[in-house]
Write an enzyme that holds these catalytic residues in place. Structure first.
Site, PDB file in Angstrom:
ATOM      1  N   GLY A 231       0.716  -0.950  -0.501  1.00 31.49           N
ATOM      2  CA  GLY A 231       0.234   0.278   0.150  1.00 31.49           C
ATOM      3  C   GLY A 231       0.833   1.707   0.024  1.00 31.49           C
ATOM      4  O   GLY A 231      -0.211   2.333  -0.168  1.00 31.49           O
ATOM      5  N   GLY A 232       2.079   1.458  -0.066  1.00 30.41           N
ATOM      6  CA  GLY A 232       2.890   2.314   0.087  1.00 30.41           C
ATOM      7  C   GLY A 232       2.526   3.367  -0.859  1.00 30.41           C
ATOM      8  O   GLY A 232       2.751   4.086  -0.822  1.00 30.41           O
ATOM      9  N   LYS A 233       2.647   2.590  -2.511  1.00 35.45           N
ATOM     10  CA  LYS A 233       2.511   3.726  -3.254  1.00 35.45           C
ATOM     11  C   LYS A 233       1.621   3.783  -3.680  1.00 35.45           C
ATOM     12  O   LYS A 233       1.021   5.311  -3.987  1.00 35.45           O
ATOM     13  CB  LYS A 233       2.930   2.379  -4.889  1.00 35.45           C
ATOM     14  CG  LYS A 233       4.606   2.276  -4.816  1.00 35.45           C
ATOM     15  CD  LYS A 233       4.221   1.573  -5.864  1.00 35.45           C
ATOM     16  CE  LYS A 233       6.478   0.703  -6.317  1.00 35.45           C
ATOM     17  NZ  LYS A 233       6.571   0.281  -4.775  1.00 35.45           N
TER      18      LYS A 233
ATOM     19  N   ASP B 108      -5.602  -5.967  -4.999  1.00 37.81           N
ATOM     20  CA  ASP B 108      -4.619  -7.129  -4.998  1.00 37.81           C
ATOM     21  C   ASP B 108      -5.694  -8.278  -5.190  1.00 37.81           C
ATOM     22  O   ASP B 108      -6.653  -7.953  -4.671  1.00 37.81           O
ATOM     23  CB  ASP B 108      -3.825  -6.690  -3.776  1.00 37.81           C
ATOM     24  CG  ASP B 108      -2.342  -7.224  -3.995  1.00 37.81           C
ATOM     25  OD1 ASP B 108      -2.694  -8.744  -4.001  1.00 37.81           O
ATOM     26  OD2 ASP B 108      -1.232  -6.776  -4.104  1.00 37.81           O
TER      27      ASP B 108
ATOM     28  N   ARG C 165      -3.306  -9.951   1.728  1.00 39.31           N
ATOM     29  CA  ARG C 165      -2.875  -8.683   0.513  1.00 39.31           C
ATOM     30  C   ARG C 165      -3.661  -7.271   1.185  1.00 39.31           C
ATOM     31  O   ARG C 165      -2.830  -6.059   0.981  1.00 39.31           O
ATOM     32  CB  ARG C 165      -1.950  -8.837  -0.474  1.00 39.31           C
ATOM     33  CG  ARG C 165      -0.683 -10.185  -0.959  1.00 39.31           C
ATOM     34  CD  ARG C 165      -0.747 -10.112  -2.037  1.00 39.31           C
ATOM     35  NE  ARG C 165      -0.053  -8.988  -2.494  1.00 39.31           N
ATOM     36  CZ  ARG C 165       1.557  -8.753  -2.626  1.00 39.31           C
ATOM     37  NH1 ARG C 165       2.427  -9.521  -1.488  1.00 39.31           N
ATOM     38  NH2 ARG C 165       1.834  -7.957  -3.351  1.00 39.31           N
TER      39      ARG C 165
ATOM     40  N   CYS D 221      10.662  -4.478  -9.298  1.00 40.95           N
ATOM     41  CA  CYS D 221      12.655  -3.990  -8.691  1.00 40.95           C
ATOM     42  C   CYS D 221      13.046  -5.718  -8.699  1.00 40.95           C
ATOM     43  O   CYS D 221      13.542  -6.268  -7.098  1.00 40.95           O
ATOM     44  CB  CYS D 221      12.080  -4.101  -6.750  1.00 40.95           C
ATOM     45  SG  CYS D 221      10.349  -5.474  -6.545  1.00 40.95           S
TER      46      CYS D 221
END
Length: 451
Positions: free
Chosen positions: A298-300, A317, A322, A422
């Site tokens: 959930g950071g972005k 998601d 999640r 990433c």
């Protein structure tokens, strides 16, 4: 008496045998076991070294080093005191740094334009003297002379001068995309990379080299109907984003977030610095309908929300656990009762590979599951390099391309999709993009361009 002696000798013989067995067992146990992180590092050394060449040792060192975090201030909390704390620690405001960099880029472009006009007008030094500008290393410290040097053909001055000029203007370097693709002839037949189409996953006997898995991954852009557009201006840094970071080389940790006593939300969110880039690339505009397709943890999504720009933010998601993580993040950072924010924030649980909302969104972020290189090197327990997760790892490129195809179908005409990972894997980056765009070109009427 004789019988007792025989029995005792048999017992001693058996004890001796058992002791020898125990010694052998202990010796085997002393041999170091290969951990999942060691297995990941060995894989990266084999797969990435041919791709990144002389840059690989420094990239490898960075992957093994402590990650660098940034702190995102919560616009829904009182943050004045937090800013003072960060400044006392020596952190600086990324937004202000970004503005300064943009200003330097603007000035450099103006200088280039001025030099170009002078050359066309015949008033520059080269025209007057008949000699080309060949600045020394000392002269290259002067921005104006460096700009003139960059306009000269590469053969006009030695390689070391050109590299020095390029260091002042990274956009001078031409990126050779083909060099990022591992060819079997270059990597050697020993490169048994774990990528196999899922339809062949009946066992592990069908391992193939990375470059052999998807033939479409190595096609040129023109072959799959893609145009490439160069964006001349840097993307905007949203004015409402307040993000702090420590200077280059300083990997200090930010303090733990504090709770706002009145609003009962945390004052800042710490995230890996690289996670900022996909959100900036989205270039969210006021009122945009934004989809974060693989949003956990959930950071972005939180970062998009902190821009205060979207009219709708859908965080999606596939799994219930999640989705719970996304809800927890929003609960920790968004005060209850803020109807405006609550109405524009939606959390869904859907399979992104079959996302059925066609042309619904202005911006779509597809931050796909991947090898997570740094995590794989730091984490042994929950690692994709576990032998029990081999098949899951083999399916990643196919899963990633399906998610990207869904994202391209979900965005409206004129909208933007940002694909991010990433991992440094060429297949999971360039290869997946080419595979997805090839499918879009062959199976739909959607026209795409790479910016």
């Amino acid at each position: 008496m004789i019988g007792l002696t025989v029995t005792r000798s048999k017992i001693l013989a058996r004890v001796s045998v058992l002791q020898n067995i125990l010694k052998r067992y202990r010796k085997r146990n002393r041999e170091p076991k290969v951990t999942n992180s060691q297995r990941a590092l060995e894989y990266f050394d084999i797969a990435y070294a041919p791709v990144y060449g002389t840059r690989w040792p420094s990239v490898r060192l960075a992957l093994l080093s402590k990650p660098k975090y940034v702190a995102v201030l919560n616009n829904f909390a009182s943050y004045d005191e937090t800013i003072k704390r960060f400044q006392t620690l020596g952190a600086w405001d990324i937004g202000k740094k970004y503005s300064a960099i943009r200003e330097r880029i603007r000035m450099r472009q103006e200088q280039k334009q001025t030099v170009s006009n002078d050359r066309e007008g015949g008033t520059d030094e080269a025209t007057a003297t008949g000699k080309f500008v060949r600045p020394s290393l000392v002269e290259l410290d002067d921005d104006e002379l460096a700009a003139r040097a960059r306009l000269e053909p590469k053969g006009r001055y030695p390689e070391e001068y050109r590299q020095r000029a390029a260091a002042q203007s990274p956009d001078m370097e031409e990126v050779d995309v083909t060099s990022r693709v591992i060819e079997p002839s270059e990597a050697g037949s020993s490169l048994l990379v774990d990528y196999v189409p899922a339809t062949r996953l009946k066992g592990l006997e069908n391992w193939m080299e990375e470059a052999d898995v998807f033939t479409n991954a190595s096609q040129d852009d023109q072959e799959i109907g893609v145009t490439v557009v160069k964006q001349e201006e840097p993307v905007d840094f949203p004015e409402m984003l307040k993000i702090f970071a420590f200077e280059k080389g300083n990997i200090s940790d930010f303090p733990q977030p504090r709770s706002d006593p009145q609003l009962r939300v945390l004052d800042h969110y710490a995230m890996d610095g690289a996670s900022l880039l996909p959100v900036l690339a989205l270039d969210v505009n006021p009122g945009d309908r934004v989809l974060d397709m693989c949003a956990a943890p959930g950071g972005k999504s939180l970062l998009v929300l902190q821009t205060l720009l979207p009219g709708l933010l859908v965080s999606n998601d596939v799994s219930e656990s999640r989705v719970k993580r996304i809800r927890n993040i929003l609960k920790q950072y968004v005060p209850r009762g803020m109807s405006t924010i609550e109405n524009m924030t939606v959390v869904t649980q859907k399979n992104g590979c079959i996302f059925r909302e066609a042309e619904e969104y202005d911006k779509v972020l597809v931050d796909v599951p991947c090898l997570t290189d740094r995590h794989s090197l730091m984490e042994d327990d929950n690692s994709l390099f576990k032998t029990s997760r081999t098949k899951e790892r083999l399916k990643l490129p196919e899963l990633q391309s399906q998610l990207l195809v869904s994202a391209l179908q979900a965005v409206r005409p004129g909208g933007t999709v940002v694909y991010s990972t990433c991992t440094l894997s060429p297949l999971q980056n360039d290869g997946v993009i080419h595979l997805a765009l090839s499918r879009i070109w062959q199976e739909t009427t959607i026209e795409c361009s790479i910016v």
